[in-house]
Design a protein around this motif. Structure first.
Motif, PDB file in Angstrom:
ATOM      1  N   ASN A 188      34.502  29.254 -11.765  1.00  0.00           N
ATOM      2  CA  ASN A 188      33.891  30.540 -12.085  1.00  0.00           C
ATOM      3  C   ASN A 188      34.231  30.963 -13.519  1.00  0.00           C
ATOM      4  OD1 ASN A 188      32.607  33.097 -11.717  1.00  0.00           O
ATOM      5  ND2 ASN A 188      34.584  33.987 -11.213  1.00  0.00           N
ATOM      6  N   GLY A 189      35.501  30.912 -13.870  1.00  0.00           N
ATOM      7  CA  GLY A 189      35.917  31.329 -15.202  1.00  0.00           C
ATOM      8  C   GLY A 189      35.274  30.503 -16.304  1.00  0.00           C
ATOM      9  N   VAL A 190      35.237  29.206 -16.125  1.00  0.00           N
ATOM     10  CA  VAL A 190      34.653  28.325 -17.143  1.00  0.00           C
ATOM     11  C   VAL A 190      33.151  28.566 -17.262  1.00  0.00           C
ATOM     12  CG1 VAL A 190      34.201  25.912 -17.768  1.00  0.00           C
ATOM     13  CG2 VAL A 190      36.454  26.574 -16.891  1.00  0.00           C
ATOM     14  N   LEU A 191      32.446  28.637 -16.132  1.00  0.00           N
ATOM     15  CA  LEU A 191      30.994  28.825 -16.190  1.00  0.00           C
ATOM     16  C   LEU A 191      30.606  30.210 -16.692  1.00  0.00           C
ATOM     17  CD1 LEU A 191      29.738  26.877 -13.059  1.00  0.00           C
ATOM     18  CD2 LEU A 191      29.732  26.160 -15.462  1.00  0.00           C
ATOM     19  N   GLU A 192      31.423  31.221 -16.422  1.00  0.00           N
ATOM     20  CA  GLU A 192      31.160  32.558 -16.984  1.00  0.00           C
ATOM     21  C   GLU A 192      31.185  32.488 -18.515  1.00  0.00           C
ATOM     22  OE1 GLU A 192      30.584  35.728 -15.861  1.00  0.00           O
ATOM     23  OE2 GLU A 192      30.694  35.372 -13.702  1.00  0.00           O
ATOM     24  N   LYS A 193      32.174  31.796 -19.065  1.00  0.00           N
ATOM     25  CA  LYS A 193      32.269  31.651 -20.523  1.00  0.00           C
ATOM     26  C   LYS A 193      31.098  30.849 -21.066  1.00  0.00           C
ATOM     27  CE  LYS A 193      37.298  31.806 -20.409  1.00  0.00           C
ATOM     28  NZ  LYS A 193      38.505  30.979 -20.432  1.00  0.00           N
ATOM     29  N   LEU A 194      30.746  29.774 -20.381  1.00  0.00           N
ATOM     30  CA  LEU A 194      29.630  28.947 -20.826  1.00  0.00           C
ATOM     31  C   LEU A 194      28.315  29.714 -20.737  1.00  0.00           C
ATOM     32  CD1 LEU A 194      28.829  26.173 -21.887  1.00  0.00           C
ATOM     33  CD2 LEU A 194      28.620  25.405 -19.514  1.00  0.00           C
ATOM     34  N   ALA A 195      28.141  30.506 -19.694  1.00  0.00           N
ATOM     35  CA  ALA A 195      26.932  31.333 -19.570  1.00  0.00           C
ATOM     36  C   ALA A 195      26.842  32.319 -20.727  1.00  0.00           C
ATOM     37  CB  ALA A 195      26.928  32.067 -18.233  1.00  0.00           C
ATOM     38  N   GLY A 196      27.980  32.875 -21.131  1.00  0.00           N
ATOM     39  CA  GLY A 196      27.990  33.786 -22.265  1.00  0.00           C
ATOM     40  C   GLY A 196      27.494  33.125 -23.537  1.00  0.00           C
ATOM     41  N   GLU A 197      27.744  31.855 -23.655  1.00  0.00           N
ATOM     42  CA  GLU A 197      27.296  31.085 -24.823  1.00  0.00           C
ATOM     43  C   GLU A 197      25.821  30.691 -24.695  1.00  0.00           C
ATOM     44  OE1 GLU A 197      28.051  26.522 -25.975  1.00  0.00           O
ATOM     45  OE2 GLU A 197      29.873  27.731 -25.857  1.00  0.00           O
ATOM     46  N   LEU A 198      25.445  30.180 -23.533  1.00  0.00           N
ATOM     47  CA  LEU A 198      24.104  29.621 -23.349  1.00  0.00           C
ATOM     48  C   LEU A 198      23.056  30.649 -22.931  1.00  0.00           C
ATOM     49  CD1 LEU A 198      25.029  26.326 -21.459  1.00  0.00           C
ATOM     50  CD2 LEU A 198      24.398  26.575 -23.872  1.00  0.00           C
ATOM     51  N   ARG A 199      23.475  31.722 -22.300  1.00  0.00           N
ATOM     52  CA  ARG A 199      22.531  32.698 -21.747  1.00  0.00           C
ATOM     53  C   ARG A 199      22.857  34.118 -22.202  1.00  0.00           C
ATOM     54  NH1 ARG A 199      20.143  31.158 -16.564  1.00  0.00           N
ATOM     55  NH2 ARG A 199      19.988  28.903 -16.529  1.00  0.00           N
TER      56      ARG A 199
ATOM     57  N   LYS B  15      23.480  34.165 -12.768  1.00  0.00           N
ATOM     58  CA  LYS B  15      24.328  34.579 -11.651  1.00  0.00           C
ATOM     59  C   LYS B  15      24.165  33.636 -10.465  1.00  0.00           C
ATOM     60  CE  LYS B  15      24.590  39.487 -12.717  1.00  0.00           C
ATOM     61  NZ  LYS B  15      24.347  40.846 -12.228  1.00  0.00           N
ATOM     62  N   VAL B  16      22.960  33.138 -10.256  1.00  0.00           N
ATOM     63  CA  VAL B  16      22.711  32.193  -9.165  1.00  0.00           C
ATOM     64  C   VAL B  16      23.409  30.872  -9.459  1.00  0.00           C
ATOM     65  CG1 VAL B  16      20.927  30.852  -7.971  1.00  0.00           C
ATOM     66  CG2 VAL B  16      20.549  33.280  -8.482  1.00  0.00           C
ATOM     67  N   VAL B  17      23.298  30.395 -10.694  1.00  0.00           N
ATOM     68  CA  VAL B  17      23.948  29.140 -11.083  1.00  0.00           C
ATOM     69  C   VAL B  17      25.453  29.233 -10.830  1.00  0.00           C
ATOM     70  CG1 VAL B  17      24.500  27.600 -13.008  1.00  0.00           C
ATOM     71  CG2 VAL B  17      22.189  28.544 -12.795  1.00  0.00           C
ATOM     72  N   ILE B  18      26.061  30.303 -11.287  1.00  0.00           N
ATOM     73  CA  ILE B  18      27.509  30.472 -11.134  1.00  0.00           C
ATOM     74  C   ILE B  18      27.886  30.608  -9.666  1.00  0.00           C
ATOM     75  CG2 ILE B  18      29.463  31.991 -11.643  1.00  0.00           C
ATOM     76  CD1 ILE B  18      28.098  32.483 -14.412  1.00  0.00           C
ATOM     77  N   ASN B  19      27.138  31.411  -8.916  1.00  0.00           N
ATOM     78  CA  ASN B  19      27.437  31.589  -7.497  1.00  0.00           C
ATOM     79  C   ASN B  19      27.312  30.270  -6.738  1.00  0.00           C
ATOM     80  OD1 ASN B  19      28.041  33.314  -5.168  1.00  0.00           O
ATOM     81  ND2 ASN B  19      25.975  32.730  -4.534  1.00  0.00           N
ATOM     82  N   GLU B  20      26.291  29.497  -7.036  1.00  0.00           N
ATOM     83  CA  GLU B  20      26.115  28.217  -6.356  1.00  0.00           C
ATOM     84  C   GLU B  20      27.266  27.261  -6.688  1.00  0.00           C
ATOM     85  OE1 GLU B  20      23.739  27.165  -4.046  1.00  0.00           O
ATOM     86  OE2 GLU B  20      23.274  29.296  -3.986  1.00  0.00           O
ATOM     87  N   ALA B  21      27.715  27.274  -7.929  1.00  0.00           N
ATOM     88  CA  ALA B  21      28.848  26.427  -8.315  1.00  0.00           C
ATOM     89  C   ALA B  21      30.115  26.873  -7.579  1.00  0.00           C
ATOM     90  CB  ALA B  21      29.054  26.472  -9.831  1.00  0.00           C
ATOM     91  N   ILE B  22      30.313  28.166  -7.473  1.00  0.00           N
ATOM     92  CA  ILE B  22      31.475  28.688  -6.737  1.00  0.00           C
ATOM     93  C   ILE B  22      31.409  28.227  -5.280  1.00  0.00           C
ATOM     94  CG2 ILE B  22      32.519  30.805  -5.824  1.00  0.00           C
ATOM     95  CD1 ILE B  22      31.694  32.138  -8.517  1.00  0.00           C
TER      96      ILE B  22
END
Length: 158
Positions: free
Chosen positions: A128-139, A105-112
């Motif tokens: 946000n949309g792209v990193l949410e999907k990538l987080a679902g894969e990686l985390r 959540k911190v990674v995504i928020n900082e990117a936003i």
């Protein structure tokens, strides 16, 4: 490349991400030595320099692998993204993949926040949309634990 007016003073870690964004942006457009360029930027003395350097070296050294991770989650080609969006996605992808000590959540928020400060009007929404999907894969495990914790907390307040 400066943040938009009215942007508050960043923490040392956020300042490191901003330095990395600026150095990687210049590297992406003109080449050169991104880590060395970072040390010449205005905010360098006030940032988490070790983190900035690791981030820059990680993105430069892992660009192809990071782009390969990002590409399946895009609705358009990587080449069609603005240079700022591309760099913000690379930074976020590197952190998601290589820094499990930083919550997703911190990674995504900082990117936003980087997208809002340096990017186009709605670029942060795309990031946000792209990193949410990538987080679902990686985390996936971390996300499942966060959802489970949120569900348990909601159950205790009912």
């Amino acid at each position: 490349m400066a943040p938009k007016p009215g942007t508050p003073k960043p923490s040392r870690r956020r300042a490191a991400r901003e330095i990395a964004l600026q150095a990687l942006y210049a590297w992406q457009l003109a080449g050169g030595d991104a880590p060395a360029h970072a040390t010449t930027l205005e905010g360098w003395p006030r940032c988490d320099q070790a983190f900035a350097e690791a981030l820059i070296r990680g993105v430069v050294g892992g660009r192809d692998a990071l782009e390969a991770r990002i590409a399946p989650h895009l609705t358009r080609s990587l080449a069609s993204l603005s240079p700022v969006e591309r760099v913000v996605l690379l930074i976020g992808a590197w952190e998601l993949a290589e820094r499990p000590d930083t919550p997703f959540k911190v990674v995504i928020n900082e990117a936003i926040e980087l997208g809002k400060s340096y990017g186009g009007t709605d670029g942060h929404k795309f990031v946000n949309g792209v990193l949410e999907k990538l987080a679902g894969e990686l985390r996936a495990g971390e996300i499942a634990r966060a959802r489970q914790g949120a569900g348990q907390a909601a159950g205790t307040t009912a």
